[in-house]
Scaffold this motif. Structure first.
Motif, PDB file in Angstrom:
ATOM      1  N   CYS A 130       8.815 -18.177  50.263  1.00 52.46           N
ATOM      2  CA  CYS A 130       8.020 -17.195  50.996  1.00 52.46           C
ATOM      3  C   CYS A 130       6.957 -16.508  50.136  1.00 52.46           C
ATOM      4  N   HIS A 131       6.890 -16.822  48.871  1.00 51.94           N
ATOM      5  CA  HIS A 131       5.821 -16.277  48.028  1.00 51.94           C
ATOM      6  C   HIS A 131       4.807 -17.382  47.768  1.00 51.94           C
ATOM      7  N   PRO A 132       3.516 -17.089  47.841  1.00 50.75           N
ATOM      8  CA  PRO A 132       2.485 -18.112  47.634  1.00 50.75           C
ATOM      9  C   PRO A 132       2.636 -18.876  46.321  1.00 50.75           C
ATOM     10  N   TYR A 133       3.035 -18.178  45.255  1.00 44.41           N
ATOM     11  CA  TYR A 133       3.197 -18.867  43.973  1.00 44.41           C
ATOM     12  C   TYR A 133       4.348 -19.872  44.036  1.00 44.41           C
ATOM     13  N   PHE A 171      -1.086 -12.391  41.289  1.00 44.61           N
ATOM     14  CA  PHE A 171      -1.402 -13.739  41.763  1.00 44.61           C
ATOM     15  C   PHE A 171      -2.593 -13.742  42.715  1.00 44.61           C
ATOM     16  N   ALA A 172      -3.145 -12.569  42.983  1.00 40.50           N
ATOM     17  CA  ALA A 172      -4.181 -12.423  44.019  1.00 40.50           C
ATOM     18  C   ALA A 172      -5.376 -13.350  43.821  1.00 40.50           C
ATOM     19  N   ASP A 173      -5.859 -13.490  42.590  1.00 41.87           N
ATOM     20  CA  ASP A 173      -7.059 -14.292  42.349  1.00 41.87           C
ATOM     21  C   ASP A 173      -6.834 -15.787  42.564  1.00 41.87           C
ATOM     22  N   ARG A 174      -5.589 -16.215  42.680  1.00 43.13           N
ATOM     23  CA  ARG A 174      -5.294 -17.640  42.850  1.00 43.13           C
ATOM     24  C   ARG A 174      -4.667 -17.928  44.218  1.00 43.13           C
ATOM     25  N   CYS A 175      -4.462 -16.903  45.000  1.00 42.47           N
ATOM     26  CA  CYS A 175      -3.732 -17.035  46.261  1.00 42.47           C
ATOM     27  C   CYS A 175      -4.665 -17.431  47.413  1.00 42.47           C
ATOM     28  N   PRO A 176      -4.321 -18.463  48.181  1.00 42.88           N
ATOM     29  CA  PRO A 176      -5.167 -18.881  49.305  1.00 42.88           C
ATOM     30  C   PRO A 176      -5.086 -17.930  50.496  1.00 42.88           C
ATOM     31  N   TRP A 177      -4.118 -17.016  50.503  1.00 40.51           N
ATOM     32  CA  TRP A 177      -3.951 -16.092  51.619  1.00 40.51           C
ATOM     33  C   TRP A 177      -4.251 -14.648  51.233  1.00 40.51           C
TER      34      TRP A 177
END
Length: 214
Positions: A130-133, A171-177
């Motif tokens: 459930c976490h983008p990473y 992780f915001a700068d790499r997250c697609p969402w």
């Protein structure tokens, strides 16, 4: 074992006994050798015996299979499992190898840039991240079913510098969402299910339907 209270002879016997516990058969000969004279797998066994000499309640194994071939990796992991069962100790396994985690762990905590991103039972994490990473890591695993020369999915961007960490979600700068809130407020761990938490503002929405990382 309390080595300071032992004579040299007693310490030698105790060390040989520990070598025997980790599957080193030629204990006396190994005791006389320098590390560079031993194989990678043998050095790992020696390190494990040193770690277990004081009968710890918790063994922290940081990348115990690094630089070992697959066969020796399996032997070392089986050894740790067997010693855990016999001694009743707990094991904290630190590794980048998701296959090792799937085969050997009960619970898992995924970390990114020094913070825990997601925690769950192993089966739950692999089935429903459930976490983008976490989703990015699992998507990047190579499958034998993939056709040759297939371009593998990757997590875009780079890990942030320790000298310039994002003030909110790391992780915001790499997250697609990513959304505005991700860059403004540090995400706290939130409960997603039984024994399952994720430090993500969008974790619940991702669980409901956003299944593709790319």
């Amino acid at each position: 074992l309390h080595f300071p209270k032992m004579s040299f002879c007693e310490m030698d016997k105790a060390a040989n006994k520990m070598f025997g516990k980790v599957g080193i058969s030629d204990e006396k000969n190994v005791m006389k050798k320098y590390p560079h004279q031993l194989s990678g797998g043998m050095r790992q066994r020696v390190m494990i015996s040193m770690s277990l000499a004081c009968e710890p309640d918790i063994l922290i194994a940081d990348e115990p299979t690094t630089a070992l071939d697959v066969t020796v990796q399996a032997q070392i992991l089986d050894l740790i499992k067997n010693l855990q069962v016999k001694s009743g100790m707990s094991v904290i396994l630190i590794t980048h190898d998701l296959g090792v985690i799937a085969e050997n762990c009960d619970d898992v905590a995924v970390m990114y840039a020094g913070r825990i991103a997601e925690k769950a039972k192993v089966a739950t994490l692999f089935k429903r991240p459930c976490h983008p990473y976490t989703k990015g890591l699992l998507t990047s695993i190579v499958s034998l079913a993939q056709e040759s020369k297939t371009i593998l999915p990757t997590i875009k961007g780079n890990v942030p510098s320790l000298l310039n960490m994002p003030k909110a979600c790391r992780f915001a700068d790499r997250c697609p969402w990513v959304e505005d809130i991700c860059r403004e407020i540090v995400p706290m761990e939130r409960k997603i299910g039984r024994n399952h938490t994720a430090a993500c503002h969008l974790a619940c929405e991702i669980k409901k339907g956003k299944n593709d990382f790319i």
